[in-house]
Design a protein around this motif. Structure first.
Motif, PDB file in Angstrom:
ATOM      1  N   ALA A  49       0.825  -1.315  -0.182  1.00 43.21           N
ATOM      2  CA  ALA A  49       0.009  -0.158   0.042  1.00 43.21           C
ATOM      3  C   ALA A  49       0.906   1.310  -0.116  1.00 43.21           C
ATOM      4  O   ALA A  49       0.741   2.092   0.742  1.00 43.21           O
ATOM      5  CB  ALA A  49      -0.763  -0.082   1.097  1.00 43.21           C
ATOM      6  N   HIS A  50       1.531   1.392  -1.181  1.00 46.60           N
ATOM      7  CA  HIS A  50       2.501   2.648  -1.330  1.00 46.60           C
ATOM      8  C   HIS A  50       1.588   3.597  -2.163  1.00 46.60           C
ATOM      9  O   HIS A  50       0.482   3.202  -2.770  1.00 46.60           O
ATOM     10  CB  HIS A  50       3.703   2.381  -2.195  1.00 46.60           C
ATOM     11  N   GLY A  51       1.760   4.966  -1.824  1.00 47.62           N
ATOM     12  CA  GLY A  51       0.923   5.956  -2.410  1.00 47.62           C
ATOM     13  C   GLY A  51       0.479   5.678  -4.036  1.00 47.62           C
ATOM     14  O   GLY A  51      -0.477   5.755  -4.315  1.00 47.62           O
ATOM     15  N   GLU A  52       1.799   5.484  -4.664  1.00 46.93           N
ATOM     16  CA  GLU A  52       1.716   5.442  -6.215  1.00 46.93           C
ATOM     17  C   GLU A  52       0.830   4.077  -6.570  1.00 46.93           C
ATOM     18  O   GLU A  52       0.030   4.286  -7.316  1.00 46.93           O
ATOM     19  CB  GLU A  52       3.133   5.473  -6.719  1.00 46.93           C
ATOM     20  N   ARG A  53       1.139   3.095  -5.928  1.00 50.96           N
ATOM     21  CA  ARG A  53       0.611   1.995  -6.181  1.00 50.96           C
ATOM     22  C   ARG A  53      -0.951   1.987  -5.999  1.00 50.96           C
ATOM     23  O   ARG A  53      -1.906   1.582  -6.815  1.00 50.96           O
ATOM     24  CB  ARG A  53       1.036   0.551  -5.537  1.00 50.96           C
ATOM     25  N   PRO A  83       9.678   6.989  -6.618  1.00 53.36           N
ATOM     26  CA  PRO A  83       9.119   5.561  -6.535  1.00 53.36           C
ATOM     27  C   PRO A  83       9.907   4.357  -6.244  1.00 53.36           C
ATOM     28  O   PRO A  83      11.150   4.346  -6.979  1.00 53.36           O
ATOM     29  CB  PRO A  83       8.368   5.400  -7.747  1.00 53.36           C
ATOM     30  N   CYS A  84       9.527   3.495  -5.606  1.00 57.91           N
ATOM     31  CA  CYS A  84      10.226   2.161  -5.330  1.00 57.91           C
ATOM     32  C   CYS A  84      10.042   1.290  -6.582  1.00 57.91           C
ATOM     33  O   CYS A  84       9.663   1.580  -7.558  1.00 57.91           O
ATOM     34  CB  CYS A  84       9.879   1.595  -4.131  1.00 57.91           C
ATOM     35  N   ALA A  85      10.853   0.080  -6.404  1.00 55.10           N
ATOM     36  CA  ALA A  85      10.976  -0.748  -7.476  1.00 55.10           C
ATOM     37  C   ALA A  85       9.276  -1.264  -7.839  1.00 55.10           C
ATOM     38  O   ALA A  85       9.192  -1.334  -9.174  1.00 55.10           O
ATOM     39  CB  ALA A  85      11.684  -1.955  -7.346  1.00 55.10           C
ATOM     40  N   MET A  86       8.753  -1.503  -6.966  1.00 57.50           N
ATOM     41  CA  MET A  86       7.020  -1.882  -7.012  1.00 57.50           C
ATOM     42  C   MET A  86       6.592  -0.816  -7.776  1.00 57.50           C
ATOM     43  O   MET A  86       5.750  -1.129  -8.621  1.00 57.50           O
ATOM     44  CB  MET A  86       6.385  -2.323  -5.780  1.00 57.50           C
ATOM     45  N   CYS A  87       6.700   0.236  -7.187  1.00 58.38           N
ATOM     46  CA  CYS A  87       5.597   1.384  -7.962  1.00 58.38           C
ATOM     47  C   CYS A  87       6.133   1.780  -9.162  1.00 58.38           C
ATOM     48  O   CYS A  87       5.427   2.192 -10.173  1.00 58.38           O
ATOM     49  CB  CYS A  87       5.703   2.613  -6.800  1.00 58.38           C
ATOM     50  N   ALA A  88       7.620   1.996  -9.273  1.00 59.70           N
ATOM     51  CA  ALA A  88       8.118   2.294 -10.788  1.00 59.70           C
ATOM     52  C   ALA A  88       7.520   1.047 -11.818  1.00 59.70           C
ATOM     53  O   ALA A  88       7.096   1.672 -12.675  1.00 59.70           O
ATOM     54  CB  ALA A  88       9.573   2.367 -10.787  1.00 59.70           C
TER      55      ALA A  88
END
Ligand SMILES: [Zn+2]
Length: 425
Positions: A49-53, A83-88
């Motif tokens: 649950a990161h902001g971008e995701r 962004p982290c790897a997941m969000c990127a």
């Protein structure tokens, strides 16, 4: 950017990672703003649950509900942190643009602040360079930087980030990292784990687990070494994944004792980024969150001991990484789930069955990821050792255990109707 910073401060107040973001249309109108939701009520709520995701899933959920929203390439995510790897991976898989405030030398996709994106597979670097914008910050307080990355969206042309806002974005994260790490690592060591297969069917933990996945605890194998008898469970989910808009993939979680806890298909019909692994890690975290919320000390201890941190178990992907944006997202989400070094006793925590790239290329891709993933965690997906399991998935419908996928109780096809499947929008 001030709105994103405000969300980051709200996240800090909640006790989760101090990161926030805003989704804007082509003219710069705010469509949605939200913040990190990894920790809620002092518990791990959802490691993805990161902001971008969440903004991306919000967008697809709105579209699925019939909202007239522009296509992703016309929209911009403004985020307080690189962004982290997941969000990127999620941003690239979905096709959004992004404007970034604070840099992140540990997990940020531009961790070396070069805008070369060498943390991504070569095929994705050009796309990232065209989508990721790091505007200039002017000032003298140590947060100044030159602009880098892509050209800004039209409404951002000629603009810079206020240095105080940039500082706030950085400080909101710095102020929360240590505390969130403590929440993420409050689990019991492997030696203290208890086997949930010894609990009665009526035990609240078993009931909750089976309400999420009816076949939970009905298969058991050697720890960290799944064999071909697992195939029917996976094939059933792979079929469901196809029916739900995916490419016939699934993800499973085995615990430290070798018990099957969960098998998930994706929900691509709901969102382009709801892959099987994103579902798997989120559903397991939310299962634990719901059992722990408001629990007394004895229940809390039972949940921690019977449902251990996934790092002590084994995640199994039917299909291995393939160098796509979605694979980067999945590997990043895996990193966000582990958050720290893998236990020395469990180097094969992440296993896949069907390889989609050769071993050396896969190792190289993982080694190039930002330091959190490549050095701290040391992500290293391995193919399962059992050749019969690989063969079983190559020839669907030939489960070796005499158990056809059709005989298995399917995963609830509408998990959003249950509390567990509800997304943290
Ligand atoms: Zn992220």
């Amino acid at each position: 950017m001030s709105l994103a910073a405000g969300e980051a401060v709200a996240a800090k107040t909640q006790g989760t990672f101090g990161v926030g973001g805003v989704l804007l249309d082509q003219r710069g109108n705010v469509l949605k703003s939200l913040h990190n939701m990894v920790v809620r009520d002092g518990l791990i709520f959802d490691p993805t649950a990161h902001g971008e995701r969440q903004l991306i899933d919000w967008y697809f959920a709105e579209r699925a509900r019939g909202a007239a929203l522009p296509d992703p390439h016309e929209l911009t995510i403004v985020t307080s942190l690189d962004p982290c790897a997941m969000c990127a991976g999620a941003i690239l898989a979905a096709g959004f643009k992004v404007v970034v405030a604070a840099d992140d030398a540990k997990a940020g996709i531009d961790h070396d602040a070069s805008a070369r994106f060498s943390a991504l597979p070569a095929a994705l670097r050009e796309r990232a360079a065209a989508a990721f914008c790091y505007p200039a910050v002017r000032g003298s307080a140590g947060y100044a930087r030159a602009a880098r990355g892509s050209a800004p969206p039209a409404f951002f042309i000629g603009k810079t980030i206020n240095e105080a806002t940039q500082a706030l974005c950085s400080l909101a994260l710095e102020a929360t990292s240590d505390k969130v790490q403590q929440v993420l690592h409050q689990d019991v060591p492997q030696a203290s784990l208890l086997d949930p297969a010894t609990l009665s069917n009526g035990h609240p933990i078993v009931r909750k687990l089976k309400s999420l996945y009816p076949n939970a605890l009905s298969w058991r194998g050697a720890p960290q070494a799944p064999d071909a008898t697992l195939a029917p469970y996976l094939q059933a989910a792979m079929e469901q994944d196809r029916r739900q808009g995916g490419d016939g993939d699934c993800s499973a979680l085995l615990d430290a004792f070798g018990n099957l806890l969960l098998v998930t298909p994706g929900r691509r019909h709901r969102s382009a980024i709801l892959t099987p692994f994103m579902e798997c890690t989120r559903q397991y975290a939310q299962l634990r969150y719901q059992l722990l919320l408001g629990a007394d000390a004895a229940t809390e201890e039972a949940v921690h001991r019977y449902l251990g941190h996934p790092k002590h178990g084994t995640f199994i992907w039917a299909k291995g990484p393939d160098g796509s944006a979605a694979s980067m997202m999945n590997l990043g989400a895996y990193g966000s789930t582990m958050e720290g070094p893998l236990p020395a006793s469990n180097p094969r925590q992440l296993q896949f069955i069907l390889a989609r790239m050769n071993e050396d290329d896969l190792a190289q891709m993982c080694a190039a990821m930002p330091p959190l993933y490549s050095r701290t965690i040391g992500i290293s997906p391995r193919q399962v050792a059992d050749a019969d399991l690989i063969a079983a998935l190559l020839t669907p419908g030939t489960g070796p255990a005499g158990l056809s996928p059709a005989k298995l109780t399917p995963t609830c096809s509408h998990p959003e109707s249950s509390a567990i499947g509800r997304l943290p929008f």
